[in-house]
Write an enzyme that holds these catalytic residues in place. Structure first.
Site, mmCIF file in Angstrom:
data_model
loop_
_atom_site.group_PDB
_atom_site.id
_atom_site.type_symbol
_atom_site.label_atom_id
_atom_site.label_comp_id
_atom_site.label_asym_id
_atom_site.label_seq_id
_atom_site.Cartn_x
_atom_site.Cartn_y
_atom_site.Cartn_z
ATOM 1 N N HIS A 168 0.509 -1.338 -0.261
ATOM 2 C CA HIS A 168 0.031 0.153 -0.123
ATOM 3 C C HIS A 168 1.355 1.413 0.254
ATOM 4 C CE1 HIS A 168 1.168 -0.426 4.476
ATOM 5 N NE2 HIS A 168 1.233 0.568 4.849
HETATM 6 C C1 UD1 Z 1 -1.574 5.387 5.862
HETATM 7 C C2 UD1 Z 1 -0.621 6.017 6.587
HETATM 8 C C3 UD1 Z 1 0.246 5.016 6.284
HETATM 9 C C4 UD1 Z 1 -0.251 3.338 6.785
HETATM 10 C C5 UD1 Z 1 -1.072 2.958 6.267
HETATM 11 C C6 UD1 Z 1 -1.559 2.100 7.058
HETATM 12 C C7 UD1 Z 1 -0.384 8.458 6.262
HETATM 13 C C8 UD1 Z 1 0.230 8.985 5.801
HETATM 14 N N1 UD1 Z 1 0.021 7.517 5.213
HETATM 15 O O1 UD1 Z 1 -1.503 5.139 4.111
HETATM 16 O O2 UD1 Z 1 1.901 5.466 6.823
HETATM 17 O O3 UD1 Z 1 1.193 2.991 6.952
HETATM 18 O O4 UD1 Z 1 -2.378 3.819 6.835
HETATM 19 O O5 UD1 Z 1 -2.169 1.495 6.040
HETATM 20 O O6 UD1 Z 1 -0.386 8.833 7.264
HETATM 21 N N2 UD1 Z 1 -9.177 4.335 1.850
HETATM 22 C C9 UD1 Z 1 -10.343 3.584 2.233
HETATM 23 N N3 UD1 Z 1 -11.059 3.048 3.006
HETATM 24 C C10 UD1 Z 1 -10.665 3.984 4.248
HETATM 25 C C11 UD1 Z 1 -9.568 4.477 3.817
HETATM 26 C C12 UD1 Z 1 -8.642 5.192 3.233
HETATM 27 O O7 UD1 Z 1 -11.038 3.928 0.572
HETATM 28 O O8 UD1 Z 1 -11.055 3.351 5.443
HETATM 29 C C13 UD1 Z 1 -8.463 4.612 1.116
HETATM 30 C C14 UD1 Z 1 -8.768 5.716 -0.003
HETATM 31 O O9 UD1 Z 1 -8.927 5.822 -1.107
HETATM 32 C C15 UD1 Z 1 -7.472 6.680 0.968
HETATM 33 C C16 UD1 Z 1 -6.908 5.679 0.339
HETATM 34 O O10 UD1 Z 1 -6.625 4.371 0.944
HETATM 35 O O11 UD1 Z 1 -7.662 7.736 -0.461
HETATM 36 C C17 UD1 Z 1 -5.813 6.338 1.171
HETATM 37 O O12 UD1 Z 1 -5.693 5.855 2.614
HETATM 38 P P1 UD1 Z 1 -5.068 7.270 3.414
HETATM 39 O O13 UD1 Z 1 -5.403 7.501 4.768
HETATM 40 O O14 UD1 Z 1 -4.561 8.606 2.963
HETATM 41 O O15 UD1 Z 1 -2.891 6.803 3.633
HETATM 42 P P2 UD1 Z 1 -3.350 5.599 3.813
HETATM 43 O O16 UD1 Z 1 -2.436 4.729 1.983
HETATM 44 O O17 UD1 Z 1 -3.674 4.462 3.806
HETATM 45 N N1 UDP Z 2 -3.036 -6.396 9.076
HETATM 46 C C1 UDP Z 2 -4.382 -7.016 9.149
HETATM 47 N N2 UDP Z 2 -4.850 -7.445 7.871
HETATM 48 C C2 UDP Z 2 -4.697 -6.896 6.616
HETATM 49 C C3 UDP Z 2 -3.549 -7.037 6.678
HETATM 50 C C4 UDP Z 2 -2.773 -6.104 7.625
HETATM 51 O O1 UDP Z 2 -4.260 -7.242 10.461
HETATM 52 O O2 UDP Z 2 -5.613 -7.568 5.718
HETATM 53 C C5 UDP Z 2 -2.068 -5.854 9.550
HETATM 54 C C6 UDP Z 2 -0.724 -6.473 9.799
HETATM 55 O O3 UDP Z 2 -1.132 -7.530 10.767
HETATM 56 C C7 UDP Z 2 -0.428 -4.975 10.668
HETATM 57 C C8 UDP Z 2 -0.955 -4.141 10.482
HETATM 58 O O4 UDP Z 2 -1.812 -4.404 9.767
HETATM 59 O O5 UDP Z 2 -0.207 -5.518 12.315
HETATM 60 C C9 UDP Z 2 0.316 -3.384 9.151
HETATM 61 O O6 UDP Z 2 -0.960 -2.043 8.566
HETATM 62 P P1 UDP Z 2 -0.263 -1.815 7.068
HETATM 63 O O7 UDP Z 2 0.424 -2.549 6.285
HETATM 64 O O8 UDP Z 2 -1.669 -1.487 6.614
HETATM 65 O O9 UDP Z 2 0.806 -0.359 7.904
HETATM 66 P P2 UDP Z 2 1.832 -0.263 8.075
HETATM 67 O O10 UDP Z 2 2.851 -1.090 9.398
HETATM 68 O O11 UDP Z 2 2.634 -0.109 7.153
HETATM 69 O O12 UDP Z 2 2.510 1.158 8.447
#
Ligand code: UD1
Ligand code: UDP
Length: 440
Positions: free
Chosen positions: A209
């Site tokens: 992601h």
């Molecule tokens: C965010 C964090 C990242 C973290 C990740 C964990 C920042 C800058 N990034 O990235 O560090 O690793 O979360 O997963 O804070 N969206 C949905 N549903 C949701 C949430 C998001 O559809 O519940 C979609 C939307 O299109 C959104 C995109 O995902 O624009 C990105 O979501 P965003 O919260 O901006 O960043 P992440 O990529 O989730």
């Molecule tokens: N995770 C989860 N379900 C999923 C994918 C990830 O529960 O389908 C959990 C995973 O065990 C880990 C956390 O989400 O603890 C990681 O989150 P993510 O990769 O979104 O964010 P990051 O750690 O890169 O910030």
């Protein structure tokens, strides 16, 4: 004492859950704020259920948006709540926008900030996460740091070792506790039952992601090309909503979904996901948390990045950085599958993230700081006159603590002739080079 915790995304909920639980067990007053950055049921609510923590007291509902908009809305919402609640300390976790917003707002209200999972550095300022974690560290008072290596990053940036607490990572606490629950319960998600994961071999769990991967068509294409050739593996891909969106925009979703050995499923709850990863032969990921969980669960990890703020996993031998390089992904995945010794070495890499007591150590430190009055933020007096910066070579048996008391000093850096060391109170300084502030 009142502790406020700010969280907003999946990994923050998972990693703060053990701390929220510990605070509540000790009967300390606490308030939990959800920024609403993650809002889908499977990216947020599911984790409060699986991790058995109450739903947050507040949700700011910021939703998705540009960094500026999202962070700005968070700051506005957090400020209103903190002014109302007036906690003694605000805890933020990791490197998301919530960390930046929470740390900025709280520190300007003169509320102490505790940064959980502080000190990580990728040294890549193109990553939003690197900006967030560095900015949060500047605003914090207490730093809960997973490893000595990360603590040394903070020392090198000039932070006082008195405020640095090496606790391990709460991801281990969560993992140890919930894997057992997941194993007893079994898979709950229908898609996993239909795939009969229980009896499946050669599972490759894939997550990605990270903006620098999924927003770059060339990188995603390279990764998909590698996946296409890994057709002797069962690739399970619980897809992050961001990735689903961009794969569709790039016209790559159907191409990947059509591969019979690739199973794209919706994001999984924590228990199902832990069970899936624990049964995997290999984890292919660009996730931060997953690099830590892989080494905790003894599963080899290949990380789809060119750098990592978790270098301990690489030096321990449990994680290999493969970037989005098709050749590197294929070569290493094949080796893990075919070369038992290679796979065993990766599986047996020592976990650098502690024993699963990070939450306890964190709350212990907060309670002590509160009792000692160190959470009260005050302006320093006469700072220019108060100390001189010095260096010394130590040639006698004396510990950090003894030296600091004897010299009325604060030690910054310790070199053992080869590398920097963390100045634990008990570290014997004999033979070491140190830099320190000597108070007048
Ligand atoms: C965010 C964090 C990242 C973290 C990740 C964990 C920042 C800058 N990034 O990235 O560090 O690793 O979360 O997963 O804070 N969206 C949905 N549903 C949701 C949430 C998001 O559809 O519940 C979609 C939307 O299109 C959104 C995109 O995902 O624009 C990105 O979501 P965003 O919260 O901006 O960043 P992440 O990529 O989730
Ligand atoms: N995770 C989860 N379900 C999923 C994918 C990830 O529960 O389908 C959990 C995973 O065990 C880990 C956390 O989400 O603890 C990681 O989150 P993510 O990769 O979104 O964010 P990051 O750690 O890169 O910030």
């Amino acid at each position: 004492m009142k502790i406020a915790t700010i969280l907003g995304t999946r990994p923050e909920i998972i990693k703060m859950a053990p701390i929220i639980d510990e605070i509540s067990k000790r009967g300390i007053n606490q308030v939990v704020l959800h920024t609403g950055q993650h809002y889908d049921e499977e990216m947020s609510d599911a984790f409060f259920k699986d991790l058995e923590i109450p739903t947050p007291d507040y949700n700011i509902h910021v939703g998705s948006g540009t960094h500026g908009k999202q962070t700005g809305l968070m700051m506005k919402g957090i400020e209103e709540i903190l002014l109302d609640e007036n906690p003694d300390i605000v805890l933020v976790q990791g490197d998301t926008n919530a960390v930046l917003a929470g740390a900025l707002v709280a520190s300007k209200l003169h509320i102490a900030v505790g940064h959980v999972e502080a000190g990580l550095r990728s040294f890549d300022m193109t990553m939003p996460e690197e900006i967030n974690r560095r900015a949060a560290d500047v605003c914090s008072v207490m730093y809960f740091i997973p490893t000595e290596e990360s603590a040394i990053n903070l020392l090198a940036e000039g932070f006082s070792h008195k405020n640095l607490f090496i606790t391990g990572n709460t991801v281990v606490d969560a993992c140890f506790r919930h894997l057992e629950i997941a194993q007893k319960r079994g898979f709950e998600e229908e898609s996993l039952k239909e795939l009969d994961i229980e009896n499946m071999d050669n599972i490759l769990t894939l997550t990605m992601h990270r903006a620098e991967n999924v927003d770059d068509k060339q990188r995603v294409t390279n990764i998909i090309e590698a996946l296409r050739e890994l057709d002797d593996m069962n690739i399970i891909f619980p897809i992050h909503p961001r990735t689903k969106n961009t794969l569709k925009i790039f016209g790559l979703f159907d191409e990947l979904n059509d591969l019979s050995h690739v199973h794209i499923i919706k994001p999984l709850g924590y228990l199902d996901f832990l069970l899936l990863t624990s049964k995997s032969t290999l984890i292919l990921t660009d996730s931060g948390g997953l690099q830590e969980e892989a080494i905790t669960l003894n599963v080899p990890a290949l990380t789809l990045r060119y750098n990592t703020e978790r270098p301990e996993t690489v030096t321990a031998g449990g994680n290999i950085l493969v970037g989005s390089d098709k050749g590197a992904i294929l070569e290493n995945a094949r080796r893990i599958l075919d070369d038992e010794d290679f796979a065993d070495k990766m599986k047996n890499a020592q976990n650098p993230y502690g024993q699963g007591d990070a939450a306890k150590l964190t709350v212990d430190a907060i309670e002590k700081y509160y009792d000692d009055g160190l959470l009260d933020i005050k302006a320093p007096e006469n700072i220019m006159d108060s100390f001189t910066r010095k260096m010394a070579k130590i040639n006698n048996d004396i510990s950090v603590n003894e030296f600091e008391i004897k010299e009325n000093a604060l030690i910054h850096m310790v070199f053992d002739g080869e590398k920097m060391r963390f100045p634990n109170d008990k570290l014997n300084l004999n033979g070491m080079m140190i830099s320190y502030d000597k108070r007048k």
